[in-house]
Enzyme design. Sequence first.
Site, PDB file in Angstrom:
ATOM      1  N   ASP A   1      28.156  28.228 -95.612  1.00 51.79           N
ATOM      2  CA  ASP A   1      26.914  28.967 -95.413  1.00 51.79           C
ATOM      3  C   ASP A   1      25.926  28.485 -96.479  1.00 51.79           C
ATOM      4  OD1 ASP A   1      25.111  31.013 -94.576  1.00 51.79           O
ATOM      5  OD2 ASP A   1      25.799  32.268 -96.218  1.00 51.79           O
TER       6      ASP A   1
ATOM      7  N   ASP B   1      29.435  35.562 -92.044  1.00 52.98           N
ATOM      8  CA  ASP B   1      30.326  34.405 -92.233  1.00 52.98           C
ATOM      9  C   ASP B   1      31.785  34.746 -91.936  1.00 52.98           C
ATOM     10  OD1 ASP B   1      28.147  32.844 -93.244  1.00 52.98           O
ATOM     11  OD2 ASP B   1      28.355  33.898 -95.156  1.00 52.98           O
TER      12      ASP B   1
END
EC number: 7.6.2.1
Length: 956
Positions: A464, A887
């Site tokens: 991420d 995530d």
Amino acid sequence: MDSKTPVENLYSIEPALSSSSRRSNFSARSKSLGGSSIREVNFSDVGPQPVRYGSQGAESDTYSMSQKEINDEDARLVHINDPVNTNERFKFAGNSIRTAKYSILTFLPRNLFEQFHRVAYIYFLVIAVLNQLPQLAVFGRTASILPLAFVLLVTAVKDAYEDYRRHRADRIENNRLALVLVNNEFQQKKWKNIQVGEIIKIQANETIPCDMVLLSTSEPTGVAYVQTINLDGESNLKTRYAKQETLQKIPEKENVSGLIKCEKPNRNIYGFQANMEVDGKRVSLGPSNIILRGCELKNTTWAVGVVVYAGSETKAMLNNSGAPSKRSRLETHMNLEIIFLSLFLVALCTVVSVCAAVWLRRHRDELDYLPFYRRKDFSEDEEKNYNYHGWGLEIFFTFLMSVIVFQIMIPISLYISMELVRVGQAYFMIRDAEMYDESSDTRFQCRALNINEDLGQIKYVFSDKTGTLTENKMEFQCASIWGVDYNGGKATSQDQKDGYFVQADGQVLRPKMVVKTDPELLQFVRNGKETKEGSYVHDFFLALAACNTIVPIIVDTPDPTLKLIDYQGESPDEQALVYAAAAYGFMLIERTSGHIVIDIQGERKRFNVLGLHEFDSDRKRMSVILGFPNQSVKVFVKGADTTMFSVIDRSLNTSIIRATEGHLQSYSSIGLRTLVIGMRELSTSEFEEWHSAFEVASTALMGRARLLRKIASNIESNLCILGASGIEDKLQQGVPEAIESLRTAGIKVWVLTGDKQETAISIGYSSKLLTSKMTQVIVNSNSKESCRKSLEDAIIMSKKLTTMSGTTNETGRTLGSGSTPVALIIDGTSLVYILDSELEERLFELACNCSVVLCCRVAPLQKAGIVSLVKKRTSDMTLAIGDGANDVSMIQMADVGVGISGQEGRQAVMASDFAMGQFRFLVPLLFVHGHWNYQRMGYMILYNFYRNAVFVLVLF
């Protein structure tokens, strides 16, 4: 227009979606800009369902039960203050919870069943059973059982102790006390005895025992502040509201009754859909009206609510799945090796039994008297055979005895050794000072002991961006207002060092965080809004201060004359914008469900909050409708530039719009996060039309989210642009060096982010993910056919670049030092058409030719889809690293999941296999610990196998 007419009914506005839902793994959706494709996850489905990461279909908002259209059959009926009637038709779950895995009756069979998932244990069990037969008892019967029994016992004792701790925690939790309304007075009652339909009262700093709909609070406006740190790890305060219809009711003095029709229990912690009938009136309930189990009441003296979900049906318990269970690649490979060794063992035993058959045949006439064999028993008067069962059975028993003699070919001690080695490796990782984060005082966490060695085999890293590569500590840098770029002061005045403050009643109010200001803009704001440009600057900062869900909290200091204002909110972006507005003299002082108070250059003004449409993943913007003291009504909107420019009236102020677009481009090029601000004034008829439509939509039980989105889109149109903001999200320390080290080691780094393309590319350059020598291949398509063409063109170009500079092997990787690196940049809209289609293969072929892959504007499940794309087509190990709830799906999909303790809560950490404080710790984790873990474990396994093989072959 009188601002007190239908406006008062809108003091509590339910958002269509929580602003946090864009980061949630429980309710994820992705929609192309054209609106022609969707991806959905429905938690209400029974049984496992395939997860679609990108697909085409019609308009739908069926992403969780909270956003799904429900009818009477799907609804739960809760009679307020009447648990008997509520549970009469269906016996709802009690509030007792059970997180323990076993009971006294189920422990032995269930634990043994789980342990025998290892192939080797079944083998050892077969050996132990064979050794119990008198004809085959090579070793003592008891001795053959002891090794397996010892291993099973040690594991069972460990599991039993862990489960005992769970039972103890459950008992403590279930026996906590809460105030429950019984016979018109609140009495203490154990949590486990609370039922659906009962009214409970929560005091300040107490934990909520179940999911409850707010009826009233100690605040006259019905607001309650809760902290959800036990639920999602976020420490920021959230606001919840009681409805005006129940706010004045006092359960101790009057009989409170009514009917709540709500959705059935589901996992979506960010969604809730229900209606409440009270005093003959039907009102809607949304996510802002429910407080979930595990939350804590803060800054509110008391709150009263009715239980709608209890015990195992609460959203917290439905999401209590724990860390994912993964098996290491080495252990999976060991199962295959054990099967091969078993076949080898069978071959050895077959040779022994064949030799025994030859020997028996050759000496068949001497068997009666042959020493050490002697078939006849002469100890009695009548001669007879002693333990002889015939030629065929003798050969068979010889085979089985050989199996027992050669059993150590597969060592049972290896499994115990592996567990001990993993514990030691975890200790080394946890105690490593190189992976200790001083800023957050967090050490490395090893949450899954069984995949330590996989850290040394990673070939793909999926990361991420926000909060993982960057700090996620947003800082307001610059603004473009009415076409003028104010790029964040080049000079520093004394005012900037001290920050803006307000004096009232002999006390000084000052924002907790000081923001650097532009001297020119600061002076312009102080001169007032007499000019046309001044009025736009005034409206711009008013929008920053008002268009949010931030809650101002007054914090005491050692100095009794000084108080600080701490802005609490779910979004770091919103916090940065509100602090910026305060620095320029627009200080948010108070927020309730019905109004806000803003100090504008020393003058306090109260604005009625007539409507609030929070951010959602479709609109990508939020809006607030404010009633001004002069009775005018304005709507302020902020959002992503891609969606804001589509609702701005381009026929007005064309030059301003073009200038703002240029400033946005420059902000993005230096890695700033951008938002566009717009507004327009509403006429009486427009407001009344919106109000009536909102009333109908907010009370609808079917398709409420879709109706509210449509109403929000209608009001957010024909806007006048005010400007844009630029917020900096700084890189974490050591990120560029870490990415360079990973790439040098041959590990492919893919960055998956929800940010816009320009911002992601800028961060890519600053983090050394992208370099000036790379050729960028950009895929931005709005249809499946254009995606196909873009991918084919990109594949041809990437192959040309690699063949010009070097040779390529069969996997598509370039050999030779003179190769030209290629970077693939693709957006989420294109991935909607690519994932779950035949184009996946083309994307993977293109990605294999690229050194770097950068995916922009991707949704949470698209992240998981990209990881799955690689896992399905290669045997290489994958690692995903992230810090937010968005995530989690990616972390769980990868072979190894790493969570970062960041600004977005601890959901990523709770779902991960390993957790740490900074991205740069990935280098020592993979290159030092991963290398040694894999090498040491591999050598130990090989040593055990070869040692035992030598011993068996000597016996053979």
